[in-house]
Design a protein around this motif. Structure first.
Motif, PDB file in Angstrom:
ATOM      1  N   ASP A   1       7.412   5.992  -1.910  1.00  0.00           N
ATOM      2  CA  ASP A   1       6.083   5.482  -1.548  1.00  0.00           C
ATOM      3  C   ASP A   1       5.896   5.486  -0.040  1.00  0.00           C
ATOM      4  OD1 ASP A   1       8.106   3.539  -1.425  1.00  0.00           O
ATOM      5  OD2 ASP A   1       6.671   1.892  -1.539  1.00  0.00           O
ATOM      6  N   LEU A   2       7.021   5.519   0.709  1.00  0.00           N
ATOM      7  CA  LEU A   2       6.939   5.342   2.157  1.00  0.00           C
ATOM      8  C   LEU A   2       7.584   6.463   2.970  1.00  0.00           C
ATOM      9  CD1 LEU A   2       7.793   1.515   2.179  1.00  0.00           C
ATOM     10  CD2 LEU A   2       5.584   2.524   2.745  1.00  0.00           C
ATOM     11  N   TYR A   3       8.534   7.200   2.372  1.00  0.00           N
ATOM     12  CA  TYR A   3       9.257   8.217   3.142  1.00  0.00           C
ATOM     13  C   TYR A   3       8.329   9.277   3.720  1.00  0.00           C
ATOM     14  CZ  TYR A   3      13.682   6.701   0.894  1.00  0.00           C
ATOM     15  OH  TYR A   3      14.766   6.002   0.456  1.00  0.00           O
ATOM     16  N   HIS A   4       8.798   9.926   4.788  1.00  0.00           N
ATOM     17  CA  HIS A   4       8.210  11.186   5.245  1.00  0.00           C
ATOM     18  C   HIS A   4       8.701  12.267   4.285  1.00  0.00           C
ATOM     19  CE1 HIS A   4       7.712  14.853   7.624  1.00  0.00           C
ATOM     20  NE2 HIS A   4       6.772  14.194   8.290  1.00  0.00           N
ATOM     21  N   PRO A   5       7.879  13.275   4.001  1.00  0.00           N
ATOM     22  CA  PRO A   5       8.304  14.304   3.039  1.00  0.00           C
ATOM     23  C   PRO A   5       9.628  14.979   3.381  1.00  0.00           C
ATOM     24  CG  PRO A   5       5.953  14.486   3.464  1.00  0.00           C
ATOM     25  CD  PRO A   5       6.465  13.435   4.395  1.00  0.00           C
ATOM     26  N   ILE A   6       9.907  15.180   4.676  1.00  0.00           N
ATOM     27  CA  ILE A   6      11.177  15.839   5.023  1.00  0.00           C
ATOM     28  C   ILE A   6      12.350  14.883   4.797  1.00  0.00           C
ATOM     29  CG2 ILE A   6      12.451  17.030   6.859  1.00  0.00           C
ATOM     30  CD1 ILE A   6       9.726  17.998   7.921  1.00  0.00           C
ATOM     31  N   GLN A   7      12.097  13.604   5.017  1.00  0.00           N
ATOM     32  CA  GLN A   7      13.136  12.619   4.646  1.00  0.00           C
ATOM     33  C   GLN A   7      13.404  12.692   3.144  1.00  0.00           C
ATOM     34  OE1 GLN A   7      11.129   9.105   6.017  1.00  0.00           O
ATOM     35  NE2 GLN A   7      12.000   9.201   8.091  1.00  0.00           N
ATOM     36  N   ALA A   8      12.319  12.770   2.375  1.00  0.00           N
ATOM     37  CA  ALA A   8      12.474  12.846   0.913  1.00  0.00           C
ATOM     38  C   ALA A   8      13.274  14.086   0.522  1.00  0.00           C
ATOM     39  CB  ALA A   8      11.096  12.863   0.244  1.00  0.00           C
TER      40      ALA A   8
ATOM     41  N   GLY B   1      18.330  16.213  -1.473  1.00  0.00           N
ATOM     42  CA  GLY B   1      19.489  17.116  -1.383  1.00  0.00           C
ATOM     43  C   GLY B   1      20.794  16.344  -1.448  1.00  0.00           C
ATOM     44  N   GLY B   2      20.828  15.207  -0.777  1.00  0.00           N
ATOM     45  CA  GLY B   2      22.030  14.355  -0.814  1.00  0.00           C
ATOM     46  C   GLY B   2      22.318  13.862  -2.225  1.00  0.00           C
ATOM     47  N   ALA B   3      21.267  13.534  -2.933  1.00  0.00           N
ATOM     48  CA  ALA B   3      21.442  13.048  -4.311  1.00  0.00           C
ATOM     49  C   ALA B   3      22.082  14.120  -5.184  1.00  0.00           C
ATOM     50  CB  ALA B   3      20.090  12.636  -4.897  1.00  0.00           C
ATOM     51  N   ALA B   4      21.704  15.373  -4.949  1.00  0.00           N
ATOM     52  CA  ALA B   4      22.279  16.470  -5.737  1.00  0.00           C
ATOM     53  C   ALA B   4      23.783  16.557  -5.512  1.00  0.00           C
ATOM     54  CB  ALA B   4      21.590  17.781  -5.364  1.00  0.00           C
TER      55      ALA B   4
ATOM     56  N   LEU C   1       7.408  16.397  -4.631  1.00  0.00           N
ATOM     57  CA  LEU C   1       7.690  17.837  -4.555  1.00  0.00           C
ATOM     58  C   LEU C   1       8.785  18.151  -3.548  1.00  0.00           C
ATOM     59  CD1 LEU C   1       4.072  19.220  -4.928  1.00  0.00           C
ATOM     60  CD2 LEU C   1       5.993  19.617  -6.472  1.00  0.00           C
ATOM     61  N   MET C   2       8.797  17.425  -2.428  1.00  0.00           N
ATOM     62  CA  MET C   2       9.814  17.704  -1.414  1.00  0.00           C
ATOM     63  C   MET C   2      11.200  17.231  -1.874  1.00  0.00           C
ATOM     64  SD  MET C   2       8.519  19.406   1.112  1.00  0.00           S
ATOM     65  CE  MET C   2       9.230  19.122   2.738  1.00  0.00           C
ATOM     66  N   SER C   3      11.266  16.117  -2.561  1.00  0.00           N
ATOM     67  CA  SER C   3      12.582  15.667  -3.033  1.00  0.00           C
ATOM     68  C   SER C   3      13.064  16.549  -4.184  1.00  0.00           C
ATOM     69  CB  SER C   3      12.549  14.191  -3.445  1.00  0.00           C
ATOM     70  OG  SER C   3      11.523  13.920  -4.368  1.00  0.00           O
ATOM     71  N   LEU C   4      12.144  17.008  -5.016  1.00  0.00           N
ATOM     72  CA  LEU C   4      12.513  17.970  -6.072  1.00  0.00           C
ATOM     73  C   LEU C   4      13.073  19.240  -5.426  1.00  0.00           C
ATOM     74  CD1 LEU C   4      12.381  18.995  -9.073  1.00  0.00           C
ATOM     75  CD2 LEU C   4      10.074  19.787  -8.562  1.00  0.00           C
ATOM     76  N   SER C   5      12.402  19.688  -4.369  1.00  0.00           N
ATOM     77  CA  SER C   5      12.845  20.912  -3.686  1.00  0.00           C
ATOM     78  C   SER C   5      14.210  20.734  -3.049  1.00  0.00           C
ATOM     79  CB  SER C   5      11.825  21.320  -2.618  1.00  0.00           C
ATOM     80  OG  SER C   5      10.569  21.525  -3.221  1.00  0.00           O
ATOM     81  N   GLY C   6      14.417  19.585  -2.420  1.00  0.00           N
ATOM     82  CA  GLY C   6      15.727  19.309  -1.818  1.00  0.00           C
ATOM     83  C   GLY C   6      16.820  19.340  -2.870  1.00  0.00           C
TER      84      GLY C   6
ATOM     85  N   PRO D   1       0.795  -1.247   0.000  1.00  0.00           N
ATOM     86  CA  PRO D   1       0.000   0.000   0.000  1.00  0.00           C
ATOM     87  C   PRO D   1       0.819   1.286   0.000  1.00  0.00           C
ATOM     88  CG  PRO D   1      -0.089  -1.089   2.151  1.00  0.00           C
ATOM     89  CD  PRO D   1       0.631  -2.027   1.228  1.00  0.00           C
ATOM     90  N   THR D   2       0.304   2.262  -0.716  1.00  0.00           N
ATOM     91  CA  THR D   2       0.780   3.645  -0.654  1.00  0.00           C
ATOM     92  C   THR D   2      -0.402   4.514  -1.059  1.00  0.00           C
ATOM     93  OG1 THR D   2       2.485   5.238  -1.322  1.00  0.00           O
ATOM     94  CG2 THR D   2       1.690   3.733  -3.026  1.00  0.00           C
ATOM     95  N   SER D   3      -0.163   5.808  -1.280  1.00  0.00           N
ATOM     96  CA  SER D   3      -1.267   6.650  -1.763  1.00  0.00           C
ATOM     97  C   SER D   3      -0.729   7.689  -2.735  1.00  0.00           C
ATOM     98  CB  SER D   3      -1.981   7.342  -0.596  1.00  0.00           C
ATOM     99  OG  SER D   3      -1.161   8.356  -0.072  1.00  0.00           O
ATOM    100  N   THR D   4      -1.597   8.184  -3.576  1.00  0.00           N
ATOM    101  CA  THR D   4      -1.194   9.220  -4.528  1.00  0.00           C
ATOM    102  C   THR D   4      -0.801  10.490  -3.773  1.00  0.00           C
ATOM    103  OG1 THR D   4      -2.733   8.247  -6.097  1.00  0.00           O
ATOM    104  CG2 THR D   4      -1.913  10.429  -6.637  1.00  0.00           C
ATOM    105  N   SER D   5      -1.460  10.713  -2.640  1.00  0.00           N
ATOM    106  CA  SER D   5      -1.118  11.866  -1.811  1.00  0.00           C
ATOM    107  C   SER D   5       0.314  11.757  -1.299  1.00  0.00           C
ATOM    108  CB  SER D   5      -2.070  11.917  -0.620  1.00  0.00           C
ATOM    109  OG  SER D   5      -2.628  13.180  -0.480  1.00  0.00           O
ATOM    110  N   ALA D   6       0.673  10.562  -0.845  1.00  0.00           N
ATOM    111  CA  ALA D   6       2.016  10.356  -0.291  1.00  0.00           C
ATOM    112  C   ALA D   6       3.079  10.666  -1.334  1.00  0.00           C
ATOM    113  CB  ALA D   6       2.164   8.907   0.189  1.00  0.00           C
ATOM    114  N   ILE D   7       2.868  10.155  -2.540  1.00  0.00           N
ATOM    115  CA  ILE D   7       3.926  10.360  -3.538  1.00  0.00           C
ATOM    116  C   ILE D   7       3.925  11.797  -4.065  1.00  0.00           C
ATOM    117  CG2 ILE D   7       3.950   7.914  -4.154  1.00  0.00           C
ATOM    118  CD1 ILE D   7       2.543   8.662  -6.791  1.00  0.00           C
ATOM    119  N   THR D   8       2.811  12.494  -3.915  1.00  0.00           N
ATOM    120  CA  THR D   8       2.776  13.906  -4.317  1.00  0.00           C
ATOM    121  C   THR D   8       3.592  14.753  -3.343  1.00  0.00           C
ATOM    122  OG1 THR D   8       0.596  13.551  -5.267  1.00  0.00           O
ATOM    123  CG2 THR D   8       1.238  15.828  -4.888  1.00  0.00           C
ATOM    124  N   PHE D   9       3.373  14.509  -2.042  1.00  0.00           N
ATOM    125  CA  PHE D   9       4.241  15.133  -1.026  1.00  0.00           C
ATOM    126  C   PHE D   9       5.710  14.911  -1.377  1.00  0.00           C
ATOM    127  CE2 PHE D   9       1.109  14.622   2.752  1.00  0.00           C
ATOM    128  CZ  PHE D   9       1.030  15.983   2.995  1.00  0.00           C
ATOM    129  N   ASN D  10       6.038  13.642  -1.566  1.00  0.00           N
ATOM    130  CA  ASN D  10       7.451  13.265  -1.635  1.00  0.00           C
ATOM    131  C   ASN D  10       8.109  13.670  -2.950  1.00  0.00           C
ATOM    132  OD1 ASN D  10       7.236  12.320   0.906  1.00  0.00           O
ATOM    133  ND2 ASN D  10       7.069  10.156   0.352  1.00  0.00           N
TER     134      ASN D  10
END
Lengths: 73, 467
Positions: free
Chosen positions: B325-332, B337-340, B288-293, B277-286
């Motif tokens: 699918d599972l991270y917290h948005p701030i983790q994402a 940021g680390g990936a960059a 955008l937050m990983s893009l921002s990082g 299980p996951t949700s479309t909401s979860a991946i939308t958070f993540n």
């Protein structure tokens, strides 16, 4: 002459494949794969000929400098 | 379909995947804009056509054998079992065409097969196919301005219709052997698409060599300026947009997983490709937050360079994708940021140390960031079940590390290196130096120059009567 569906006034739950010439799928696959491979063969020949002609043209004195000047312009 | 609820579920799923395909088309538009903008004027048309023509070639080969590989090779074969029968995915299957889901016309298919696949096969195939285009397009950018088109298209078919889909069978399916044995988890394809394509590009680049003038005699790399930086950045924006389609295409939109969870009743949810299980909401958070990082760190680390800031935004998403699918948005955000950092530092180190000319940073943004993303997910999601099947391995750092190596090196770098080596020995990999110097569009440019001269002469002649 009928190539597939004869009437829509039937039990629609029973309709399976709807494209013309059901039963020809293996032949279609063979024709498709051959078309793809022949495309590569023709493309490779054309590309090799074009590249060789361009190489010969630009090996001539001055032609390459003219092309580089055009890029800088 | 007699039952309206059943019909709504099936037709919703069909339309859902169809929309993802349309959105993902923008990824390819973006890649074309980006590559054309990054190339010099004398190579523009060749760059455009090289990428454009991978569309039909990968499409037909994915129809002929790619789709079947995904379903048939999930056991290896030879690791957790043999080849799996997938009669809905062969190019001669009646389910690879227009079908209403009624009784099968051919032996080898059951009524259950036709019911399950008739309305979903085409859109599901296409969603996977668009991933294939992306994998090939990642390689396309790295090799601009010197590769022969014919050579690239063979490589594109290899990565797009074989390597990536084999790794998807192994590590991006409900019952792939990597999921069963390694607990491999890569929900939005950090490794499955990005690391494999980045590794493949690196293998090709070693044989292809650098563009003339890219490195000074002492090995110092020179910047070859994009002829149109604005087109490059708009292209990257377009890739971001298409990436939304990519993310939702990785999900199953609605599925009853109650029984698989051991519940007495139903539990309808969106799931990832592993049917957990996951949700479309979860991946939308993540997303955008990983893009921002990625963007925030990318801006700082590149000192505001637009090309790298945009690219590292993409690296941020790619780096977090394995577990988004599972991270917290701030983790994402932090992982992005680390990936960059990984992508930027690795690109410049590899460029200087090995004189690898990756024209658009594709190996870094996709390959290194993807590898990092798979490994990081092993630590952050340590101990999570990889599947609804209780007997499959759990997610671990060592399982993810092995998975990252399989993606980047075994199914990416090695096939790319070997195939490019064969093409090089045949004299088919790179254009001759004269052609590269004059520009890969020289034929078109000569015709254009001649025609411009002809048109101007005709206009001058016509203008005489008005003087």
């Amino acid at each position: 002459m009928n190539t597939g569906i004869e009437s829509w006034n039937v039990d629609l739950m029973g309709i399976g494949p709807m494209y013309p010439f059901v039963g020809s799928e293996v032949w279609l696959a063979i024709v498709g794969v051959l078309s793809w491979l022949i495309w590569h063969f023709i493309q490779a020949k054309v590309e090799a000929k074009e590249v060789a002609a361009e190489q010969a043209e630009y090996a001539k004195s001055g032609a390459l400098n003219k092309a580089l000047d055009r890029e800088q312009a | 379909m007699e039952n309206q609820l059943e019909a709504l579920t099936i037709i919703f799923t069909e339309v859902y995947y169809w929309i993802t395909v349309v959105l993902m088309f923008l990824i390819h538009v973006g890649f074309c804009m980006y590559e054309v903008g990054a190339s010099r004027k004398k190579h523009m048309l060749h760059t455009l056509m090289k990428n454009t023509m991978l569309i039909p070639l990968v499409t037909v080969t994915f129809y002929f054998f790619g789709w079947w590989i995904y379903w048939a090779f999930q056991n290896g074969p030879g690791i957790t079992g043999g080849l799996i029968s997938a009669p809905w995915a062969t190019p001669w299957s009646e389910l690879m065409g227009t079908h209403m889901g009624g009784a099968p016309a051919h032996a080898g298919l059951s009524g259950d097969d036709t019911m399950a696949w008739a309305r979903i096969n085409g859109v599901f195939w296409a969603a996977f196919l668009l991933f294939s285009w992306t994998a090939a397009s990642i390689v396309s950018g790295a090799v601009i301005e010197r590769i022969r088109s014919g050579a690239f298209w063979i490589l594109a078919i290899l990565i797009g219709s074989f390597c990536w889909i084999l790794d998807a069978a192994w590590g991006w399916s409900e019952n792939g052997w990597m999921v069963q044995k390694l607990g491999y988890h890569d929900a939005y394809a950090s490794g499955v698409i990005h690391a494999v394509a980045g590794g493949f590009a690196l293998g090709v680049l070693i044989h292809l060599g650098a563009r003339i003038g890219k490195f000074a005699a002492d090995g110092t790399p020179r910047i070859i300026r994009p002829h149109n930086p604005w087109l490059v950045t708009v292209g990257l924006f377009m890739i971001y947009t298409g990436f939304w389609g990519f993310y939702v295409a990785c999900n199953i939109p609605i599925l009853d997983i109650g029984e698989a969870a051991g519940m007495d009743g139903s539990f309808f949810s969106t799931t990832n490709i592993y049917l957990t299980p996951t949700s479309t909401s979860a991946i939308t958070f993540n997303f955008l937050m990983s893009l921002s990082g990625g963007l925030m760190v990318g801006y700082l680390i590149s000192k505001g360079d637009p090309f790298w800031t945009y690219s590292l935004g993409l690296a941020g998403v790619i780096g977090a994708s394995a577990g988004n699918d599972l991270y917290h948005p701030i983790q994402a955000m932090l992982i992005g940021g680390g990936a960059a950092v990984v992508a930027y530092k690795m690109h410049h180190w590899v460029e200087r140390r090995f004189r690898i000319d990756d024209a658009v940073g594709a190996v870094a943004v996709h390959g290194y960031a993807g590898f990092y993303g798979v490994v990081v997910a092993g630590f952050v999601l340590w101990g999570y079940p990889s599947s609804m099947h209780a007997d499959y391995a759990a997610i671990t750092p060592w399982g993810q590390l092995q998975g990252a190596v399989i993606m980047f090196f075994v199914l990416g770098f090695v096939p790319g290196y070997v195939a490019a080596g064969i093409l090089k020995r045949m004299g088919r990999l790179r254009v001759p130096a004269e052609v590269e110097l004059a520009g890969l569009d020289i034929g078109d440019n000569d015709v254009m120059e001649r025609d411009i001269a002809g048109v101007v002469a005709a206009e001058r002649e016509a203008a005489k009567q008005y003087r």
